[in-house]
Design an enzyme around this catalytic site. Structure first.
Site, PDB file in Angstrom:
ATOM      1  N   GLY A   8       0.820  -1.211   0.000  1.00  0.00           N
ATOM      2  CA  GLY A   8       0.000   0.000   0.000  1.00  0.00           C
ATOM      3  C   GLY A   8       0.846   1.250   0.000  1.00  0.00           C
ATOM      4  O   GLY A   8       0.552   2.220   0.705  1.00  0.00           O
ATOM      5  N   ALA A   9       1.907   1.251  -0.823  1.00  0.00           N
ATOM      6  CA  ALA A   9       2.869   2.356  -0.795  1.00  0.00           C
ATOM      7  C   ALA A   9       2.549   3.471  -1.776  1.00  0.00           C
ATOM      8  O   ALA A   9       3.315   4.431  -1.874  1.00  0.00           O
ATOM      9  CB  ALA A   9       4.272   1.820  -1.084  1.00  0.00           C
ATOM     10  N   GLY A  12      -1.182   7.751   0.928  1.00  0.00           N
ATOM     11  CA  GLY A  12      -1.383   7.819   2.369  1.00  0.00           C
ATOM     12  C   GLY A  12      -0.161   7.495   3.202  1.00  0.00           C
ATOM     13  O   GLY A  12       0.962   7.930   2.918  1.00  0.00           O
ATOM     14  N   GLY A  14       1.482   4.711   3.590  1.00  0.00           N
ATOM     15  CA  GLY A  14       2.508   3.937   2.914  1.00  0.00           C
ATOM     16  C   GLY A  14       3.448   4.808   2.109  1.00  0.00           C
ATOM     17  O   GLY A  14       4.673   4.637   2.163  1.00  0.00           O
ATOM     18  N   SER A 134      -5.270  -0.904  13.882  1.00  0.00           N
ATOM     19  CA  SER A 134      -6.126   0.252  14.150  1.00  0.00           C
ATOM     20  C   SER A 134      -6.601   0.213  15.587  1.00  0.00           C
ATOM     21  O   SER A 134      -6.696  -0.857  16.195  1.00  0.00           O
ATOM     22  CB  SER A 134      -7.339   0.233  13.211  1.00  0.00           C
ATOM     23  OG  SER A 134      -8.259   1.260  13.547  1.00  0.00           O
ATOM     24  N   TYR A 157     -14.281  -3.545   9.193  1.00  0.00           N
ATOM     25  CA  TYR A 157     -12.918  -2.998   9.288  1.00  0.00           C
ATOM     26  C   TYR A 157     -12.339  -3.277  10.674  1.00  0.00           C
ATOM     27  O   TYR A 157     -11.201  -3.753  10.794  1.00  0.00           O
ATOM     28  CB  TYR A 157     -12.961  -1.497   9.016  1.00  0.00           C
ATOM     29  CG  TYR A 157     -11.638  -0.788   9.182  1.00  0.00           C
ATOM     30  CD1 TYR A 157     -10.707  -0.769   8.149  1.00  0.00           C
ATOM     31  CD2 TYR A 157     -11.321  -0.120  10.363  1.00  0.00           C
ATOM     32  CE1 TYR A 157      -9.488  -0.110   8.293  1.00  0.00           C
ATOM     33  CE2 TYR A 157     -10.115   0.537  10.519  1.00  0.00           C
ATOM     34  CZ  TYR A 157      -9.199   0.542   9.476  1.00  0.00           C
ATOM     35  OH  TYR A 157      -8.001   1.189   9.627  1.00  0.00           O
TER      36      TYR A 157
END
Length: 266
Positions: A8-9, A12, A14, A134, A157
């Site tokens: 996820g780079a 955001g 990442g 989270s 989530y």
């Protein structure tokens, strides 16, 4: 200089983490779904790119194979990629394997990717696994693991993220004799990211705080040897649902995980 994979780079946390690490000369392996955005990050950081959709477990396994084909060792794996939620939404989505989407991407994919990359991590120098979790946490309902009843995206989530924390403890125990550490972190609350904007929640904490908290688990010398922990930003903490750390819960979660991965053929 460490070799670090960030999933996820392309956006955001990442992307911000990749830029921060690049400034200190680390060798970066950058994963994302969007090749154009990923190329932009690579242009800034000098990282090597790998494109894969982690909503497919087969694609996740292939991602690991692609990385193993190009590299002999890995020092840090940052499992950061994830699917967030839209506040109040009851739209239930499924993955390529037919699993509830957030369970698949936020939990099953990092579990599988870590397993497939263990040979490289064992060749690294005091390698670290950092799982981005989270503060939003809920126990899985083992009678409804695919969350088909009373579904909300936010609940899904939270379930996926607490499952990742539970798995982190198991992983740390599994790897205790190897020198590889595994920890989970809630970087910061509702940072200024695309995920936060899509949730409809107002920004509460700066992205820089999340980067610093995650970066600390990546390469801070004072955390060498620390494993099986959950951090709320930079403070070691306990999950909001203590049952998630019990042996009974973790065993049920591990059995469910194995059955879901096996059913998907991975």
């Amino acid at each position: 200089m460490a070799t670090i994979l960030i999933t996820g780079a392309s956006d955001g946390l990442g992307r911000a983490l990749a830029e921060d690490l690049a400034a200190d000369g680390h060798r970066l392996l950058l994963h994302g779904r969007n090749p154009q955005r990923l190329a932009q990050v690579a242009a800034v950081t000098g990282g090597e790119t790998f494109t894969a959709d982690l909503s497919s477990l087969a694609a996740t396994k292939q991602l690991a194979a692609d990385i193993r084909a190009r590299h002999r060792g890995l020092d840090v794996l940052v499992n950061n990629a994830g699917v967030g939620f839209e506040g109040g939404s009851t739209l239930r989505e499924t993955s390529a394997d037919g699993y509830e989407l957030r369970l698949a991407v936020n939990y099953l994919a990092p579990v599988l990717l870590t397993r497939e990359l263990l040979p490289l991590l064992r060749e690294g120098t005091a390698a670290r696994v950092v799982n981005v979790a989270s503060v939003g946490q809920q126990l899985l309902d083992f009678d409804d693991p695919q969350h088909e009843q009373h579904f909300t995206q936010a609940d899904a989530y939270c379930r996926s993220k607490l499952a990742l924390i539970s798995h982190t403890v198991d992983l740390a125990e599994e790897l205790a004799a190897s020198g590889i550490t595994a920890n989970a972190v809630h970087p910061a609350t509702f940072m200024a990211t695309t995920m936060t904007r899509k949730s409809g929640m107002p920004t509460q904490e700066p992205l820089e705080k999340g980067v610093a908290a995650t970066r600390r688990l990546v390469d801070a010398s004072e955390l060498a040897g620390t494993t099986g922990a959950y951090f709320h930003s930079e403070d070691e903490a306990q999950p909001s649902e203590p049952d998630a750390l019990t042996t009974a819960y973790r065993q049920r979660l591990a059995a469910l995980t194995q059955s879901l991965l096996a059913a998907a053929g991975v």
